[in-house]
Write a protein that holds these residues in place. Structure first.
Motif, short mmCIF file in Angstrom:
data_model
loop_
_atom_site.label_atom_id
_atom_site.label_comp_id
_atom_site.label_asym_id
_atom_site.label_seq_id
_atom_site.Cartn_x
_atom_site.Cartn_y
_atom_site.Cartn_z
N ALA A 46 0.84 -1.21 0.00
CA ALA A 46 0.00 0.00 0.00
C ALA A 46 0.87 1.26 0.00
O ALA A 46 0.58 2.23 -0.70
CB ALA A 46 -0.93 -0.01 1.22
N TYR A 47 1.96 1.22 0.78
CA TYR A 47 2.87 2.36 0.84
C TYR A 47 3.45 2.67 -0.54
O TYR A 47 3.46 3.83 -0.98
CB TYR A 47 3.99 2.07 1.85
N CYS A 48 3.91 1.63 -1.22
CA CYS A 48 4.52 1.83 -2.54
C CYS A 48 3.49 2.34 -3.54
O CYS A 48 3.80 3.19 -4.39
CB CYS A 48 5.16 0.53 -3.03
N ARG A 49 2.29 1.82 -3.43
CA ARG A 49 1.21 2.27 -4.32
C ARG A 49 0.91 3.76 -4.07
O ARG A 49 0.85 4.56 -5.00
CB ARG A 49 -0.04 1.41 -4.07
N ASP A 50 0.76 4.13 -2.80
CA ASP A 50 0.45 5.52 -2.45
C ASP A 50 1.54 6.49 -2.89
O ASP A 50 1.28 7.63 -3.24
CB ASP A 50 0.24 5.66 -0.93
N ARG A 51 2.76 6.01 -2.82
CA ARG A 51 3.90 6.86 -3.21
C ARG A 51 4.09 6.93 -4.72
O ARG A 51 4.94 7.67 -5.22
CB ARG A 51 5.19 6.28 -2.60
N GLY A 52 3.39 6.05 -5.43
CA GLY A 52 3.55 6.00 -6.89
C GLY A 52 4.83 5.30 -7.31
O GLY A 52 5.32 5.49 -8.42
N TYR A 53 5.37 4.47 -6.41
CA TYR A 53 6.58 3.72 -6.76
C TYR A 53 6.24 2.60 -7.74
O TYR A 53 5.28 1.86 -7.53
CB TYR A 53 7.21 3.07 -5.52
N GLY A 54 7.07 2.47 -8.75
CA GLY A 54 6.83 1.39 -9.72
C GLY A 54 7.50 0.09 -9.31
O GLY A 54 7.82 -0.72 -10.16
N ILE A 55 7.71 -0.10 -8.03
CA ILE A 55 8.41 -1.31 -7.55
C ILE A 55 7.39 -2.43 -7.33
O ILE A 55 6.30 -2.20 -6.84
CB ILE A 55 9.21 -1.00 -6.26
N GLU A 56 7.81 -3.62 -7.72
CA GLU A 56 6.93 -4.78 -7.56
C GLU A 56 7.43 -5.59 -6.36
O GLU A 56 8.58 -6.03 -6.35
CB GLU A 56 7.03 -5.62 -8.84
N LEU A 57 6.59 -5.74 -5.36
CA LEU A 57 6.99 -6.50 -4.17
C LEU A 57 6.39 -7.89 -4.23
O LEU A 57 5.23 -8.06 -4.65
CB LEU A 57 6.48 -5.80 -2.90
N SER A 58 7.15 -8.88 -3.84
CA SER A 58 6.58 -10.22 -3.77
C SER A 58 7.07 -10.93 -2.51
O SER A 58 8.02 -10.49 -1.87
CB SER A 58 6.89 -11.02 -5.02
N GLN A 59 6.39 -12.02 -2.21
CA GLN A 59 6.68 -12.75 -0.97
C GLN A 59 7.56 -13.97 -1.21
O GLN A 59 7.44 -14.65 -2.22
CB GLN A 59 5.37 -13.23 -0.34
N GLY A 60 8.40 -14.22 -0.25
CA GLY A 60 9.22 -15.42 -0.24
C GLY A 60 9.61 -15.69 1.19
O GLY A 60 8.93 -15.24 2.12
N ALA A 61 10.69 -16.40 1.39
CA ALA A 61 11.21 -16.66 2.73
C ALA A 61 12.66 -17.05 2.60
O ALA A 61 13.11 -17.45 1.52
CB ALA A 61 10.42 -17.77 3.41
N GLU A 62 13.38 -16.92 3.69
CA GLU A 62 14.75 -17.44 3.75
C GLU A 62 14.72 -18.57 4.76
O GLU A 62 14.61 -18.34 5.97
CB GLU A 62 15.73 -16.33 4.17
N LEU A 63 14.77 -19.77 4.24
CA LEU A 63 14.66 -20.95 5.08
C LEU A 63 16.01 -21.28 5.69
O LEU A 63 16.98 -21.52 4.97
CB LEU A 63 14.18 -22.14 4.22
N LEU A 64 16.06 -21.30 7.02
CA LEU A 64 17.28 -21.78 7.67
C LEU A 64 17.15 -23.29 7.73
O LEU A 64 16.19 -23.83 8.29
CB LEU A 64 17.41 -21.20 9.08
N TYR A 65 18.14 -23.98 7.15
CA TYR A 65 18.05 -25.43 7.18
C TYR A 65 18.41 -25.93 8.57
O TYR A 65 19.51 -25.71 9.06
CB TYR A 65 18.95 -26.08 6.12
N THR A 66 17.45 -26.56 9.23
CA THR A 66 17.62 -27.15 10.56
C THR A 66 17.17 -28.61 10.45
O THR A 66 16.48 -28.96 9.48
CB THR A 66 16.72 -26.45 11.59
N PRO A 67 17.52 -29.45 11.42
CA PRO A 67 17.02 -30.83 11.35
C PRO A 67 15.49 -30.89 11.23
O PRO A 67 14.94 -31.73 10.52
CB PRO A 67 17.50 -31.45 12.66
N ALA A 68 14.81 -29.95 11.89
CA ALA A 68 13.34 -29.94 11.84
C ALA A 68 12.81 -29.53 10.47
O ALA A 68 11.63 -29.75 10.16
CB ALA A 68 12.80 -28.99 12.90
N ALA A 69 13.68 -28.94 9.65
CA ALA A 69 13.22 -28.48 8.33
C ALA A 69 12.86 -29.66 7.42
O ALA A 69 12.03 -29.53 6.52
CB ALA A 69 14.30 -27.62 7.67
N ASP A 70 13.49 -30.82 7.67
CA ASP A 70 13.24 -31.99 6.81
C ASP A 70 11.74 -32.28 6.67
O ASP A 70 11.25 -32.51 5.58
CB ASP A 70 13.94 -33.24 7.37
N ARG A 71 11.06 -32.28 7.81
CA ARG A 71 9.63 -32.61 7.79
C ARG A 71 8.84 -31.59 6.95
O ARG A 71 7.99 -31.95 6.15
CB ARG A 71 9.09 -32.65 9.23
#
Ligand SMILES: [Fe+2]
Length: 230
Positions: A65-90
């Motif tokens: 919403a902030y980028c839209r209101d400011r008129g920024y032509g930036i495209e935001l998208s979602q992701g994640a940075e997965l820390l590989y831990t033993p529990a990550a296997d599941r």
């Protein structure tokens, strides 16, 4: 204009932006740095800390919403940075990993002293579960500095490698710098990303990195690494 696939601008969900104001200031800086596509990659640490998806979604929407209101032509998208831990296997086996912009790409990080065998196991598991791993800031892992390690992983897997813009801009130690230079010379690295966490110490440095990369490794590869070619 650049694409930055690794960023912690969404506030209140990890060690990135701490406040709403800081998130907005980070977005201002990203736009100023010439970034027109920015992926939010908050730390997800299976088995260590619960990730609040609802909070993340709410704060991400505020950024949009902030980028839209400011008129920024930036495209935001979602992701994640997965820390590989033993529990990550599941989570990987059950295909519960948040990918980048709903693609198959997963940004994955390891502890800096992770063994090559651990890294290979994680990559293997991600691939078997239908994900395409991108190793975050590959320059942080001691095991990859052993001769032949990256080549060994690359020969057996379809891995993509990311280096932080800061590593390109800041002077590196002799040995460290020589190995990183080799990766870039061989075009092993696939992405340069800022991994921005704030507005001062770990911020957006894509323009600076791109300039150095173009001088040292050629315009085409610099454009490819920073998404300027697309
Ligand atoms: Fe990160």
């Amino acid at each position: 204009m650049f694409t930055d696939i690794h960023s912690h601008f969404v506030y209140g969900v990890d060690d990135g932006a701490r406040t709403e104001e800081m998130m907005y200031a980070m977005l201002d800086l990203a736009v100023k740095d010439g970034i027109d596509r920015l992926v939010s990659t908050p730390h997800v640490t299976p088995g260590l800390k619960r990730f609040d998806v609802d909070l993340y979604e709410r704060h991400f929407e505020k950024a949009v919403a902030y980028c839209r209101d400011r008129g920024y032509g930036i495209e935001l998208s979602q992701g994640a940075e997965l820390l590989y831990t033993p529990a990550a296997d599941r989570f990987i086996i059950e295909e519960k990993i948040k990918t980048m912009d709903e693609s198959d790409y997963v940004l994955v990080e390891f502890s800096t002293n992770a063994a090559l065998s651990v890294m290979e196991h994680a990559i293997d598991l991600l691939e078997c579960s239908g994900y395409q791993p991108i190793v975050a800031h590959m320059e942080r892992y001691a095991c990859l500095f052993r001769p032949g390690s990256v080549e060994k992983l690359d020969a057996a897997h379809d891995i993509m490698w990311q280096v932080n813009a800061e590593t390109i801009v800041e002077k590196q130690g002799f040995i460290h710098g020589r190995v990183i230079n080799g990766w870039l010379k061989n075009h092993t690295v696939d992405f340069i990303a800022c991994d921005a966490h704030d507005t001062k110490h770990r911020t957006f440095r894509m323009k600076q990195a791109h300039k150095i990369l173009a001088e040292k490794y050629g315009q085409d590869y610099a454009d490819k690494l920073t998404g300027a070619a697309e």
